[in-house]
Design a protein around this motif. Sequence first.
Motif, PDB file in Angstrom:
ATOM      1  N   ALA A 506      17.963  19.404  -6.622  1.00 31.03           N
ATOM      2  CA  ALA A 506      19.143  20.583  -6.343  1.00 31.03           C
ATOM      3  C   ALA A 506      18.752  20.911  -4.914  1.00 31.03           C
ATOM      4  O   ALA A 506      19.478  21.218  -4.104  1.00 31.03           O
ATOM      5  CB  ALA A 506      18.644  21.606  -7.287  1.00 31.03           C
ATOM      6  N   ALA A 507      17.266  21.087  -4.725  1.00 29.69           N
ATOM      7  CA  ALA A 507      16.881  21.456  -3.188  1.00 29.69           C
ATOM      8  C   ALA A 507      17.568  20.691  -2.248  1.00 29.69           C
ATOM      9  O   ALA A 507      17.836  21.028  -1.153  1.00 29.69           O
ATOM     10  CB  ALA A 507      15.501  21.759  -3.162  1.00 29.69           C
ATOM     11  N   ALA A 508      17.252  19.403  -2.524  1.00 33.35           N
ATOM     12  CA  ALA A 508      17.782  18.348  -1.642  1.00 33.35           C
ATOM     13  C   ALA A 508      19.088  18.234  -1.230  1.00 33.35           C
ATOM     14  O   ALA A 508      19.605  18.187   0.029  1.00 33.35           O
ATOM     15  CB  ALA A 508      17.339  16.999  -2.010  1.00 33.35           C
ATOM     16  N   GLU A 509      19.823  18.371  -2.250  1.00 28.37           N
ATOM     17  CA  GLU A 509      21.365  18.520  -2.015  1.00 28.37           C
ATOM     18  C   GLU A 509      21.827  19.743  -1.355  1.00 28.37           C
ATOM     19  O   GLU A 509      22.451  19.525  -0.504  1.00 28.37           O
ATOM     20  CB  GLU A 509      22.022  18.481  -3.552  1.00 28.37           C
ATOM     21  CG  GLU A 509      23.659  18.180  -3.377  1.00 28.37           C
ATOM     22  CD  GLU A 509      24.267  18.258  -4.672  1.00 28.37           C
ATOM     23  OE1 GLU A 509      25.541  18.324  -4.897  1.00 28.37           O
ATOM     24  OE2 GLU A 509      23.669  18.079  -5.905  1.00 28.37           O
ATOM     25  N   LEU A 510      21.296  20.912  -1.601  1.00 26.97           N
ATOM     26  CA  LEU A 510      21.641  22.161  -0.934  1.00 26.97           C
ATOM     27  C   LEU A 510      21.094  22.161   0.519  1.00 26.97           C
ATOM     28  O   LEU A 510      21.786  22.435   1.535  1.00 26.97           O
ATOM     29  CB  LEU A 510      20.727  23.269  -1.795  1.00 26.97           C
ATOM     30  CG  LEU A 510      21.276  23.972  -2.745  1.00 26.97           C
ATOM     31  CD1 LEU A 510      20.353  24.777  -3.681  1.00 26.97           C
ATOM     32  CD2 LEU A 510      22.542  24.933  -2.119  1.00 26.97           C
ATOM     33  N   LYS A 511      19.911  21.596   0.870  1.00 23.08           N
ATOM     34  CA  LYS A 511      19.380  21.473   2.052  1.00 23.08           C
ATOM     35  C   LYS A 511      20.385  20.606   2.893  1.00 23.08           C
ATOM     36  O   LYS A 511      20.802  20.961   4.084  1.00 23.08           O
ATOM     37  CB  LYS A 511      18.050  20.574   2.010  1.00 23.08           C
ATOM     38  CG  LYS A 511      17.485  20.450   3.562  1.00 23.08           C
ATOM     39  CD  LYS A 511      16.842  21.680   4.128  1.00 23.08           C
ATOM     40  CE  LYS A 511      16.261  21.317   5.575  1.00 23.08           C
ATOM     41  NZ  LYS A 511      14.703  20.651   5.178  1.00 23.08           N
ATOM     42  N   GLY A 512      20.690  19.313   2.322  1.00 26.40           N
ATOM     43  CA  GLY A 512      21.692  18.672   2.999  1.00 26.40           C
ATOM     44  C   GLY A 512      23.135  19.426   3.346  1.00 26.40           C
ATOM     45  O   GLY A 512      23.460  19.005   4.569  1.00 26.40           O
ATOM     46  N   LYS A 513      23.382  20.055   2.466  1.00 27.93           N
ATOM     47  CA  LYS A 513      24.773  20.673   2.843  1.00 27.93           C
ATOM     48  C   LYS A 513      24.721  21.934   3.587  1.00 27.93           C
ATOM     49  O   LYS A 513      25.671  22.290   4.341  1.00 27.93           O
ATOM     50  CB  LYS A 513      25.490  21.136   1.309  1.00 27.93           C
ATOM     51  CG  LYS A 513      25.951  20.118   0.557  1.00 27.93           C
ATOM     52  CD  LYS A 513      26.711  20.245  -0.710  1.00 27.93           C
ATOM     53  CE  LYS A 513      27.252  19.211  -1.283  1.00 27.93           C
ATOM     54  NZ  LYS A 513      28.093  19.577  -2.653  1.00 27.93           N
ATOM     55  N   ILE A 514      23.560  22.623   3.644  1.00 26.72           N
ATOM     56  CA  ILE A 514      23.311  23.694   4.449  1.00 26.72           C
ATOM     57  C   ILE A 514      23.198  23.175   5.647  1.00 26.72           C
ATOM     58  O   ILE A 514      23.848  23.991   6.739  1.00 26.72           O
ATOM     59  CB  ILE A 514      22.079  24.652   4.077  1.00 26.72           C
ATOM     60  CG1 ILE A 514      22.341  25.317   2.931  1.00 26.72           C
ATOM     61  CG2 ILE A 514      21.752  25.362   5.110  1.00 26.72           C
ATOM     62  CD1 ILE A 514      20.932  25.746   2.369  1.00 26.72           C
ATOM     63  N   LEU A 515      22.433  22.143   6.200  1.00 25.14           N
ATOM     64  CA  LEU A 515      22.599  21.460   7.574  1.00 25.14           C
ATOM     65  C   LEU A 515      23.783  21.095   8.073  1.00 25.14           C
ATOM     66  O   LEU A 515      24.233  21.434   9.151  1.00 25.14           O
ATOM     67  CB  LEU A 515      21.600  20.219   7.562  1.00 25.14           C
ATOM     68  CG  LEU A 515      20.180  20.650   7.397  1.00 25.14           C
ATOM     69  CD1 LEU A 515      19.482  19.242   7.263  1.00 25.14           C
ATOM     70  CD2 LEU A 515      19.343  21.370   8.482  1.00 25.14           C
ATOM     71  N   LYS A 516      24.926  20.651   7.147  1.00 22.47           N
ATOM     72  CA  LYS A 516      26.054  20.315   7.634  1.00 22.47           C
ATOM     73  C   LYS A 516      26.892  21.586   7.710  1.00 22.47           C
ATOM     74  O   LYS A 516      27.584  21.683   8.705  1.00 22.47           O
ATOM     75  CB  LYS A 516      26.597  19.385   6.168  1.00 22.47           C
ATOM     76  CG  LYS A 516      28.189  18.897   6.697  1.00 22.47           C
ATOM     77  CD  LYS A 516      28.678  18.209   5.650  1.00 22.47           C
ATOM     78  CE  LYS A 516      30.084  17.704   5.616  1.00 22.47           C
ATOM     79  NZ  LYS A 516      30.532  16.781   4.607  1.00 22.47           N
ATOM     80  N   MET A 517      26.781  22.643   6.990  1.00 19.88           N
ATOM     81  CA  MET A 517      27.292  23.985   7.270  1.00 19.88           C
ATOM     82  C   MET A 517      26.987  24.433   8.349  1.00 19.88           C
ATOM     83  O   MET A 517      27.819  25.120   9.190  1.00 19.88           O
ATOM     84  CB  MET A 517      27.052  24.751   5.979  1.00 19.88           C
ATOM     85  CG  MET A 517      27.843  26.226   6.016  1.00 19.88           C
ATOM     86  SD  MET A 517      26.598  27.271   6.712  1.00 19.88           S
ATOM     87  CE  MET A 517      25.323  27.464   5.820  1.00 19.88           C
ATOM     88  N   ARG A 518      25.710  24.391   8.794  1.00 20.20           N
ATOM     89  CA  ARG A 518      25.345  24.933  10.094  1.00 20.20           C
ATOM     90  C   ARG A 518      25.559  24.295  11.239  1.00 20.20           C
ATOM     91  O   ARG A 518      25.259  24.428  12.356  1.00 20.20           O
ATOM     92  CB  ARG A 518      23.875  25.216  10.118  1.00 20.20           C
ATOM     93  CG  ARG A 518      23.307  26.037   8.954  1.00 20.20           C
ATOM     94  CD  ARG A 518      21.744  26.547   9.052  1.00 20.20           C
ATOM     95  NE  ARG A 518      20.929  25.601   9.794  1.00 20.20           N
ATOM     96  CZ  ARG A 518      19.645  26.104  10.115  1.00 20.20           C
ATOM     97  NH1 ARG A 518      19.234  26.938  10.037  1.00 20.20           N
ATOM     98  NH2 ARG A 518      18.847  25.212  10.566  1.00 20.20           N
ATOM     99  N   GLY A 519      25.918  22.852  11.019  1.00 18.29           N
ATOM    100  CA  GLY A 519      26.377  22.031  12.235  1.00 18.29           C
ATOM    101  C   GLY A 519      24.884  21.262  13.017  1.00 18.29           C
ATOM    102  O   GLY A 519      24.931  21.277  13.931  1.00 18.29           O
ATOM    103  N   ASP A 520      23.822  21.531  11.988  1.00 20.12           N
ATOM    104  CA  ASP A 520      22.734  20.658  12.439  1.00 20.12           C
ATOM    105  C   ASP A 520      22.636  19.333  12.154  1.00 20.12           C
ATOM    106  O   ASP A 520      22.762  18.953  11.240  1.00 20.12           O
ATOM    107  CB  ASP A 520      21.618  21.778  11.464  1.00 20.12           C
ATOM    108  CG  ASP A 520      20.080  21.733  12.342  1.00 20.12           C
ATOM    109  OD1 ASP A 520      19.945  20.556  12.983  1.00 20.12           O
ATOM    110  OD2 ASP A 520      19.349  22.462  12.204  1.00 20.12           O
ATOM    111  N   SER A 521      22.202  18.669  13.132  1.00 17.79           N
ATOM    112  CA  SER A 521      22.248  16.990  13.428  1.00 17.79           C
ATOM    113  C   SER A 521      20.827  16.665  12.816  1.00 17.79           C
ATOM    114  O   SER A 521      20.662  15.309  12.443  1.00 17.79           O
ATOM    115  CB  SER A 521      22.454  16.488  14.590  1.00 17.79           C
ATOM    116  OG  SER A 521      21.449  16.984  15.427  1.00 17.79           O
ATOM    117  N   GLU A 522      19.939  17.586  12.428  1.00 20.49           N
ATOM    118  CA  GLU A 522      18.636  16.991  12.035  1.00 20.49           C
ATOM    119  C   GLU A 522      18.694  16.891  10.586  1.00 20.49           C
ATOM    120  O   GLU A 522      19.370  17.349   9.950  1.00 20.49           O
ATOM    121  CB  GLU A 522      17.345  18.204  12.254  1.00 20.49           C
ATOM    122  CG  GLU A 522      17.329  18.257  13.737  1.00 20.49           C
ATOM    123  CD  GLU A 522      15.901  19.137  13.845  1.00 20.49           C
ATOM    124  OE1 GLU A 522      15.220  19.460  13.032  1.00 20.49           O
ATOM    125  OE2 GLU A 522      15.584  19.376  15.109  1.00 20.49           O
TER     126      GLU A 522
END
Length: 522
Positions: A506-522
């Motif tokens: 759940a954390a991994a999925e959230l982290k990936g979507k938050i990075l995408k939401m923020r426009g972060d490429s890391e």
Amino acid sequence: MTGREKAGDRLFQNRWMEEMRAFVPRVHCMTNYVTAQSVANVILAAGGSPIMASGLFEAEDVTGICNSLVINIGTLDDRTIPAMIKAGREAARLGHPVIFDPVGVGASRFRKGAAVRILREVPVALIRGNGSEIRVLLETLTELGERETTAGACGIDAQKEDMAGWSNAEEKAATAGRLARLCGCIVAQTGETDIVTDGENTFYIGNGHPWMAKITGSGCMLDGFLGAVLGTGTAEAECGEKHLLEAAVWAVCAFGVCGEQAYDRCLADGGGPGSFLIHLIDAVGLLTDQKIKEKARVFSSGEDERRDRISRALCLYAVTDRRYSDSLKDFVDSIEEAIKGGATMVQLREKELPGEEFLREARAVRALTDRYGIPLIIDDDLETALQCGADGLHVGQEDIPAAQARKVLGPQKILGVTAKTEEQAKAALEAGADYLGSGAVFGSTTKVDAKAMDYETLKKICGSADIPVVAIGGITAKNVELLAGSGTAGAAVVSGIFGEKDVRQAAAELKGKILKMRGDSE
């Protein structure tokens, strides 16, 4: 994106491992006999070629056929010092980087004298040591050192007061930065939080695992790995010129990732520190550029360094809830799963637990977050935050006033404040808040009386605040991307992590979507 974020992107866009393995850098290691084999194995696993030679009469010849030089004074004697200096001068003449490790420099006057002589006669590119070694070396090279201060110097291990963590990283970085400026080189201070600095630009690295301190020579192995990475950068015609500071940051981060990978494999096998060493070498051999990019926890410095670090840490802000755990062990284990999945900050929230029991819990969670190098925030309990050594405190509008909390916490601790309006955001900023928590953006399952905050209000708060804002309230992997464009630094999540059957996933999925939401490429 800020300039520091762009610098971080460059670090992980480069194909460091791929280039190093294609080039096969030769590393001349004048290291201690206790760890020589492990150092050589790490260099080989990384794709380099080690030469372990310390003789005076071949020092120049061996250095001449290598791409970098590692000088390590772990098992120092008076015969090796002239050889180290001779090799160091030849490496400098050839333009090859010299990595110097002042192992146990505070243990004796002989070591101090040898370290000073080497630094005066050899233009080193990088000094790598633990917090105590860096501090004592700086003292020895300055007027303070002339008074023969040896406080906190005990063998080769770093003393607790010299270790860098989230709360005192800036303070320890200032010491490392002074040494870097004094010696005109890069300083890599390793420990709970790794610091790499050239005196002007500073990077903080949260990768690694405490078991790296349970084996002999993890620092020496890092020296060898640094020699391979920096050595690859000397071959301009082959690989292109690399900035040594960025190469050093990448190398320290990559080796920390290997430590994490080694622990996970060791745990799966039921092994201990002995097998951890084997898994660590294996992890270096299996390391890929993509794996490092996915796992890297690197923060960089600048005028807004503190704000930038906190903003990045707010990416996935895990807020605890004991209702989802049957025992303290289960509770702590679930937090660890969240961290492994990608949680970047933890808030410990307990409204009903008695004081002494809460303090025991806080100390257990603090030990966990220390291990992973991420900040721990205590919700609405200033005394517990201070007693457990938490990295900061979060207060709501009906809790202790933010200005009072800041006065007691001091300038280094993180202070978060709940703000549901622009006026509250402005007041929190004036009171000394480091970040704002705004919501509930999608309602709340933990606060039944929480009023939902509309998107436009969240966007206005983010736009008016000069500090990071984290959204909270009913956030899950299914709706977090609806926050895109609001300006929020991340999401604070309770049930969307701890209420899920597989917390790590759940954390991994959230982290990936938050990075995408923020426009972060890391």
